[in-house]
Design a protein around this motif. Sequence first.
Motif, mmCIF file in Angstrom:
data_model
loop_
_atom_site.group_PDB
_atom_site.id
_atom_site.type_symbol
_atom_site.label_atom_id
_atom_site.label_comp_id
_atom_site.label_asym_id
_atom_site.label_seq_id
_atom_site.Cartn_x
_atom_site.Cartn_y
_atom_site.Cartn_z
ATOM 1 N N HIS A 168 0.843 -1.185 0.000
ATOM 2 C CA HIS A 168 0.000 0.000 0.000
ATOM 3 C C HIS A 168 0.886 1.245 0.000
ATOM 4 O O HIS A 168 1.861 1.307 0.764
ATOM 5 C CB HIS A 168 -0.893 0.057 1.244
ATOM 6 C CG HIS A 168 -1.975 -0.969 1.282
ATOM 7 N ND1 HIS A 168 -1.703 -2.321 1.346
ATOM 8 C CD2 HIS A 168 -3.336 -0.854 1.283
ATOM 9 C CE1 HIS A 168 -2.854 -2.988 1.391
ATOM 10 N NE2 HIS A 168 -3.848 -2.125 1.349
ATOM 11 N N VAL A 184 -3.669 4.821 -1.634
ATOM 12 C CA VAL A 184 -4.528 5.215 -0.521
ATOM 13 C C VAL A 184 -4.460 6.721 -0.293
ATOM 14 O O VAL A 184 -3.363 7.287 -0.194
ATOM 15 C CB VAL A 184 -4.108 4.498 0.777
ATOM 16 C CG1 VAL A 184 -5.102 4.783 1.901
ATOM 17 C CG2 VAL A 184 -3.950 3.000 0.555
ATOM 18 N N ARG A 231 -1.985 -1.248 -3.670
ATOM 19 C CA ARG A 231 -3.108 -0.369 -3.376
ATOM 20 C C ARG A 231 -2.615 1.069 -3.202
ATOM 21 O O ARG A 231 -1.551 1.307 -2.604
ATOM 22 C CB ARG A 231 -3.804 -0.810 -2.095
ATOM 23 C CG ARG A 231 -4.723 -2.011 -2.272
ATOM 24 C CD ARG A 231 -6.041 -1.574 -2.867
ATOM 25 N NE ARG A 231 -7.093 -2.561 -2.693
ATOM 26 C CZ ARG A 231 -8.349 -2.353 -3.009
ATOM 27 N NH1 ARG A 231 -8.733 -1.171 -3.483
ATOM 28 N NH2 ARG A 231 -9.256 -3.295 -2.861
ATOM 29 N N VAL A 240 -8.008 3.136 -2.363
ATOM 30 C CA VAL A 240 -8.669 3.168 -1.062
ATOM 31 C C VAL A 240 -8.871 4.636 -0.716
ATOM 32 O O VAL A 240 -7.916 5.423 -0.729
ATOM 33 C CB VAL A 240 -7.841 2.475 0.038
ATOM 34 C CG1 VAL A 240 -8.539 2.616 1.390
ATOM 35 C CG2 VAL A 240 -7.619 1.004 -0.298
ATOM 36 N N ALA A 242 0.430 5.322 0.550
ATOM 37 C CA ALA A 242 -0.565 6.276 1.050
ATOM 38 C C ALA A 242 0.020 7.680 1.093
ATOM 39 O O ALA A 242 1.226 7.862 1.294
ATOM 40 C CB ALA A 242 -1.034 5.858 2.445
ATOM 41 N N GLN A 271 -4.743 9.095 2.514
ATOM 42 C CA GLN A 271 -4.693 8.851 3.964
ATOM 43 C C GLN A 271 -4.192 10.093 4.692
ATOM 44 O O GLN A 271 -3.036 10.213 4.994
ATOM 45 C CB GLN A 271 -3.789 7.659 4.238
ATOM 46 C CG GLN A 271 -3.574 7.281 5.669
ATOM 47 C CD GLN A 271 -4.821 6.929 6.439
ATOM 48 O OE1 GLN A 271 -5.837 6.564 5.858
ATOM 49 N NE2 GLN A 271 -4.790 7.063 7.738
#
Length: 359
Positions: free
Chosen positions: A38, A73, A71, A103, A40, A75
Amino acid sequence: MVQVGMLLSDVPRSVPPAQQLQDVLRIVGEAEQNGFSHIAIGQHFLYGDLRWMQPVPWLARLAAHTSPGTRLVTQVMIGPLYHPVLLAEEIATLDVVTEGRLVFGVGLGYRAEEFDHLGVPYAERASRLDEMLELLPRLWTEHEVTHHGRHFHLDAVRPHIQPVQQPHPPVWVGGFAKAGARRAGRYATAYAVPPELPPPAVAERYELVRAGLAERGIPFGPQPLRRNVLVADSAEAAVAEYARVAKGRYVTYAQRGLDVFDADQLEREFAEAVKGHVVLGTPDQVVAQLTGLVTTLPVDPLLVRPQWPTMSTDETVAAIRRLGRDVLPSILPLPSRTDIAPPAATPTATPTGTPTATP
């Protein structure tokens, strides 16, 4: 199994923007090679001497640079600063551009001046975010939407951009206060835990999330957890290095409205002020602390921050490589819990990074 991701940092404005892009592409490539799944990035506006690249176009660029299993993200994005139609279309487009790897993390925001700059009343941020979280899924999934709320009004509008993920991308709601956990339970897929919350407070908020999800008929599962992590050859070296790279940033957060810490205490007793939430130490100590978190809390993914504005790109790459070599091989095979262990088993950390148990 637990997935591990990383947060990209803001950087000093003295770094040319074109250089920042090349640095981030290098950092993200290293992260993928070392087991991070991920990537972010947060959000701020008019941030002064530090630069936050805006997450929607930034992640769109990274979508072309990352593998299909990574992924991307937000955030978190500052939801109350947007009109829900604008945000719904931006996020739906980004989900298309990332080919369904997005996400969507969103939160209240804490810097009053950002709201002043954009003409949004700071006192309305909670009600605006709640109303937005009600509207976004409708704008992503319904053929026609009519809504008359406190802040937003739509009459028979017809959304024209649908996300790739069905019914829509995962929604993470972040926040320090318990109200953030309740909001996540009411409206979101998960609660994005900020890194400054100690494990007992995390467990307490997870219970609030679980209660909110239960009211919606949604099973509670693993939650994203942020931790600030630093690995060194000794516990003392880890504490010293963390103070070198992160102390100034903590002080800046406190001075800019994040009231989790006292700026004066951070200046005087930095290690004492942060000991309840950071993960510092030798590889064995860091693995033990992260294992304690993952085996007592329902964590997935675990998001770590290996980069601070004071660090060079070479230092960041070295930190990522060390995590990939010394820490991730022990964390990635761990199964993700779906429940919360009793509070007595929830680990905390001492100033030297040695895990202990909450009495």
